[in-house]
Design a protein around this motif. Structure first.
Motif, PDB file in Angstrom:
ATOM      1  N   SER A 168     -24.376  25.394 -61.308  1.00 34.30           N
ATOM      2  CA  SER A 168     -25.970  25.109 -61.538  1.00 34.30           C
ATOM      3  C   SER A 168     -26.528  24.978 -60.109  1.00 34.30           C
ATOM      4  CB  SER A 168     -25.917  23.511 -62.162  1.00 34.30           C
ATOM      5  OG  SER A 168     -25.175  22.547 -61.520  1.00 34.30           O
ATOM      6  N   SER A 169     -25.809  25.447 -59.213  1.00 35.32           N
ATOM      7  CA  SER A 169     -26.483  25.836 -57.847  1.00 35.32           C
ATOM      8  C   SER A 169     -25.974  27.077 -57.369  1.00 35.32           C
ATOM      9  CB  SER A 169     -25.820  24.656 -56.983  1.00 35.32           C
ATOM     10  OG  SER A 169     -24.446  24.872 -56.720  1.00 35.32           O
ATOM     11  N   PHE A 185     -24.256  30.383 -65.628  1.00 35.58           N
ATOM     12  CA  PHE A 185     -25.166  29.455 -64.750  1.00 35.58           C
ATOM     13  C   PHE A 185     -25.678  28.336 -65.908  1.00 35.58           C
ATOM     14  CE2 PHE A 185     -29.214  27.672 -63.208  1.00 35.58           C
ATOM     15  CZ  PHE A 185     -28.793  27.384 -61.898  1.00 35.58           C
ATOM     16  N   ALA A 186     -25.731  27.147 -65.526  1.00 30.59           N
ATOM     17  CA  ALA A 186     -26.265  26.144 -66.399  1.00 30.59           C
ATOM     18  C   ALA A 186     -27.627  25.984 -66.392  1.00 30.59           C
ATOM     19  CB  ALA A 186     -25.257  24.779 -66.122  1.00 30.59           C
ATOM     20  N   SER A 187     -28.162  26.829 -66.812  1.00 25.19           N
ATOM     21  CA  SER A 187     -29.833  26.736 -66.897  1.00 25.19           C
ATOM     22  C   SER A 187     -30.231  25.831 -68.215  1.00 25.19           C
ATOM     23  CB  SER A 187     -30.367  28.157 -67.043  1.00 25.19           C
ATOM     24  OG  SER A 187     -29.728  28.984 -67.709  1.00 25.19           O
ATOM     25  N   HIS A 188     -29.472  25.573 -69.061  1.00 24.70           N
ATOM     26  CA  HIS A 188     -29.887  24.684 -70.320  1.00 24.70           C
ATOM     27  C   HIS A 188     -30.035  23.330 -69.849  1.00 24.70           C
ATOM     28  CE1 HIS A 188     -25.270  24.644 -69.603  1.00 24.70           C
ATOM     29  NE2 HIS A 188     -25.340  23.485 -70.671  1.00 24.70           N
ATOM     30  N   ALA A 190     -29.893  22.412 -65.951  1.00 22.91           N
ATOM     31  CA  ALA A 190     -29.931  22.487 -64.577  1.00 22.91           C
ATOM     32  C   ALA A 190     -30.608  23.744 -64.164  1.00 22.91           C
ATOM     33  CB  ALA A 190     -28.944  22.152 -63.824  1.00 22.91           C
ATOM     34  N   PRO A 191     -32.124  24.012 -64.419  1.00 23.26           N
ATOM     35  CA  PRO A 191     -32.614  25.184 -64.243  1.00 23.26           C
ATOM     36  C   PRO A 191     -33.053  25.487 -62.917  1.00 23.26           C
ATOM     37  CG  PRO A 191     -33.870  23.917 -65.399  1.00 23.26           C
ATOM     38  CD  PRO A 191     -33.022  23.101 -65.494  1.00 23.26           C
ATOM     39  N   MET A 194     -32.096  28.369 -60.886  1.00 21.00           N
ATOM     40  CA  MET A 194     -31.647  29.657 -61.786  1.00 21.00           C
ATOM     41  C   MET A 194     -32.141  30.949 -61.156  1.00 21.00           C
ATOM     42  SD  MET A 194     -32.663  30.449 -65.822  1.00 21.00           S
ATOM     43  CE  MET A 194     -34.324  30.744 -65.324  1.00 21.00           C
TER      44      MET A 194
END
Length: 339
Positions: A168-169, A185-188, A190-191, A194
């Protein structure tokens, strides 16, 4: 057309238990397989009363054993919580049982609070800092054993389980690019970074034995229902979960609440707007347009769809609508290509 996949936290809903959550997980996986989703991933979280997938490799085996074609994997295993050899043996065993269907996504966060992380690991010293070395060690166990190699993963050696880097970084983007691995990428949830992570991963990617070109997966929340109003109502369960977690009160997934946002402070609303900005909420047409816009903006190679919905039937319906939206987008793309 861009493939869609499923991220499931096996939510334990208020008034139910982990047994029912896991049965719901298998039911959703079987539906997802029929609806054409590519992967079904489960996530490692600990000391979370609303998440039933803490023993992630065990749940992956349960889902893989109850399905036949969909890929099943971890999104992800929090590697600092484990010795690389242990994970190599677990996922080597899964691959031996379900050949060609297992994925291993790796993250460097604890997946829990610091107290629980200490209970899992006994020590926190240097674990996150050693993540790149641990990834390389783990990948080494999946290669064919060399003459004289004293430590082997059995099963595991020679099975070449596909490894993904989760993040997420920008750290995960850099590592995935350097190692030539697919990146999720954990955009859901921690966007914020992104778009930076996308550019960095693609620009610095180095081809590897596993992957010749970058492959970017993005997480997205989708709440689909027959009407926009009902979809917004369904999303209030996830909103409650985020607010409760930030207040230090995690618990089972709560039923939806009408007008939930109007009950929040300005600070809570701002936090939700930031954390859940990569979300598509609405009727079938609204969802189709939202997914089309997100794909056009990001150029994602794959979408990992997560839908934290209280009612299981409504969750199934949301994923069905999402699959139908993907088919509609594919038809548009095919028509455009034919002209």
């Amino acid at each position: 057309m861009v493939p869609f996949s499923v991220l499931d936290l096996s939510p334990i809903v208020d008034g139910s238990d982990a047994s029912q959550a896991l049965r719901n997980t298998l039911d959703l996986a079987r539906h997802a397989e029929r609806w054409g989703y590519r992967r079904y991933w489960l996530a490692e979280h600990h000391n979370m009363p609303g998440v039933a997938s803490a023993a992630t490799s065990v749940v992956i085996g349960y889902v893989a054993g109850g399905t036949s074609t969909i890929r099943v994997g971890a999104g992800g295993i929090m590697l600092p919580n484990h010795a690389p050899l242990v994970i190599a043996e677990q996922f080597g065993t899964l691959e031996a049982l379900y050949r060609g269907r297992i994925d291993l996504g790796l993250g460097r966060a604890p997946g829990t609070d610091q107290l629980t992380a200490g209970a899992l690991r006994r020590t926190l010293a240097g674990d996150a800092d050693s993540f790149p070395q641990d990834v390389l060690e783990l990948m080494g166990y999946f290669r064919p054993a060399e003459p004289g190699q004293r430590v082997q993963a059995v099963p595991g050696a020679g099975l070449n389980v596909p490894v993904w880097i989760l993040g997420s970084s920008l750290f995960g983007a850099q590592l995935a690019a350097a190692l030539g691995l697919p990146y999720a990428f954990a955009s859901h949830f921690a966007p914020a970074q992104m778009m930076q992570a996308i550019e960095l991963y693609r620009s610095r990617f180095r081809p590897s034995e596993q992957l010749a070109h970058p492959h970017l997966m993005l997480g997205i929340n989708v709440f689909a229902a027959d009407t926009d109003e009902e979809a917004r109502r369904l999303m209030s369960s996830l909103q409650q979960a985020f607010v409760n977690l930030r207040r230090g009160r995690p618990g089972p997934l709560q039923p939806p609440v009408d007008g939930y946002e109007s009950q929040l402070t300005a600070l809570d609303r701002a936090g939700l707007d930031q954390a859940l900005s990569c979300s598509v909420i609405g009727s079938p047409e609204t969802v189709r347009c939202g997914l089309q816009d997100f794909l056009a903006r990001t150029g994602a190679d794959e979408l990992m769809v997560t839908s934290q919905i209280f009612d299981h039937a409504a969750r199934l319906r949301s994923y069905e609508i999402t699959a139908q939206a993907r088919e509609a987008l594919a038809q548009v793309e095919q028509s455009a290509s034919a002209k």
